[in-house]
Design a protein around this motif. Structure first.
Motif, short mmCIF file in Angstrom:
data_model
loop_
_atom_site.label_atom_id
_atom_site.label_comp_id
_atom_site.label_asym_id
_atom_site.label_seq_id
_atom_site.Cartn_x
_atom_site.Cartn_y
_atom_site.Cartn_z
N ILE A 193 -4.03 -9.35 -0.33
CA ILE A 193 -4.39 -7.97 -0.16
C ILE A 193 -4.22 -7.38 1.17
O ILE A 193 -3.56 -6.38 1.54
CB ILE A 193 -5.83 -8.03 -0.48
N LYS A 205 0.87 -1.34 -0.05
CA LYS A 205 0.10 -0.12 0.14
C LYS A 205 0.86 1.25 -0.07
O LYS A 205 0.85 2.09 -0.75
CB LYS A 205 -0.85 0.04 1.41
N GLN A 260 -6.04 -14.68 -2.74
CA GLN A 260 -6.30 -13.47 -3.13
C GLN A 260 -6.53 -12.54 -1.74
O GLN A 260 -6.02 -11.29 -1.83
CB GLN A 260 -7.45 -13.19 -4.09
N PHE A 311 -4.22 -4.92 -7.32
CA PHE A 311 -4.41 -6.62 -7.05
C PHE A 311 -5.28 -7.05 -8.21
O PHE A 311 -5.19 -8.14 -8.80
CB PHE A 311 -4.86 -6.76 -5.63
N THR A 312 -6.63 -6.70 -8.15
CA THR A 312 -7.61 -7.08 -8.79
C THR A 312 -7.11 -7.31 -10.43
O THR A 312 -7.67 -8.05 -11.10
CB THR A 312 -9.11 -6.27 -8.74
N HIS A 338 -12.87 -4.74 -0.02
CA HIS A 338 -12.91 -3.49 -0.34
C HIS A 338 -13.74 -2.54 0.67
O HIS A 338 -13.15 -1.45 0.62
CB HIS A 338 -13.37 -3.69 -2.03
N PHE A 346 -6.06 -1.40 -4.10
CA PHE A 346 -7.25 -2.51 -4.36
C PHE A 346 -7.13 -2.87 -5.86
O PHE A 346 -6.88 -4.17 -6.29
CB PHE A 346 -8.23 -2.35 -3.87
#
Length: 306
Positions: A173, A138, A169, A150-151, A201, A147
């Protein structure tokens, strides 16, 4: 129907469609999956998806009838439609990616080149993305950017037929978060089943807002502390000033007593240096054996003359 809506008529054998891709995100080296879905859905809505995957093949360029060769109108229509679609696709590709397509002449060639470049399940490509997941922290990023980083990579690996399991996953995160998000990390670790990415999220966004509110409130504390310190300093200074005034009271009282005696001359004597009488009066006192005594701090005479 809103004023900005558009009625789309399906293409027929004689019509040409100019596909508007102004609302499609620009293709970069990291968003091919979503870009591909957008473009394919748009072209499919115009019944032109076959131009992308090559299923709508080009007709013969010429027709031969009774030994006579003529241009094929169907090929001319196919070519015109394909070039309109190619132009629209190029407009939805960033300048940094366009050099890869310098040799592509049809929509299908563009589609194939991009798929082979960004969706080829090579071992090296997969390892590279997985390493990026490990290094993604971060830091100073917002939760939204953190976020999405990552996605996007999760989607890339899924496109390369190497998907990341859902629990892994979540671990990726949570593993890149700083200590300020430990409360969320502990809550999720205590659950029997991991939350969805959408729920995670939302929880991280809420925690980010709490941290920002705390920092905003904390930033006002030093100013208050300085104000209290300043007030304390002023109070001590006032007390000290009052103490100094108290210490100087005997001299002031002596001066007040001198004034209250109604002495006409209030200058300083040039002989003894004492304020309140003149040199003539001091000389008379000294000649008579009297005068101001520095040891006793007062006059030997009862009262000076006016």
């Amino acid at each position: 129907m809103s004023a900005t809506s558009e009625i789309v008529a399906p293409a027929d054998a004689s019509s040409l469609v100019n596909v508007n891709m102004s609302n499609v995100m620009k293709l970069t080296s990291t968003n091919f999956l979503m870009w591909k879905r957008q473009v394919h859905a748009l072209c499919n809505g115009y019944d032109l998806a076959g131009y992308l995957d090559g299923s709508t093949t080009a007709p013969d360029a010429t027709l031969t009838t009774e030994g006579t060769t003529t241009a094929n109108p169907a090929y001319k229509h196919w070519q015109r439609q394909d070039q309109l679609l190619l132009s629209s696709i190029l407009g939805a590709i960033s300048l940094s990616v366009q050099p890869l397509l310098s040799k592509a002449n049809t929509s299908a060639e563009i589609w194939s080149t991009l798929t082979n470049t960004y969706a080829t399940p090579s071992r090296g490509h997969i390892l590279q993305i997985r390493e990026q997941l490990k290094q993604w922290k971060k830091g100073a990023k917002s939760i939204e950017d953190y976020f999405n980083g990552f996605t996007t990579r999760f989607d890339q690996l899924a496109l390369l037929a190497s998907p990341i399991p859902h629990e892994d996953q979540i671990d990726y995160i949570l593993g890149g978060l700083p200590d300020e998000y430990k409360q969320v990390t502990d809550q999720i670790a205590g659950r029997d089943t991991p939350p969805s990415l959408t729920v995670l999220h939302e929880e991280l966004i809420n925690q980010e807002l709490k941290i920002q509110m705390f920092l905003t409130a904390s930033s006002s504390i030093p100013a208050s502390a300085n104000l209290a310190s300043h007030r304390g300093h002023n109070t001590r200074g006032l007390q000290q000033s009052r103490g100094n005034n108290t210490m100087s009271q005997p001299r002031n009282q002596f001066h007040s007593r001198s004034i209250s005696r109604g002495r006409g001359y209030q200058g300083r004597c040039q002989i003894c240096g004492v304020q309140g009488h003149n040199a003539r009066w001091c000389s008379q006192l000294q000649s008579s054996g009297r005068g101001y005594s520095h040891s006793s701090g007062g006059y030997q005479a009862a009262s000076p003359p006016p």
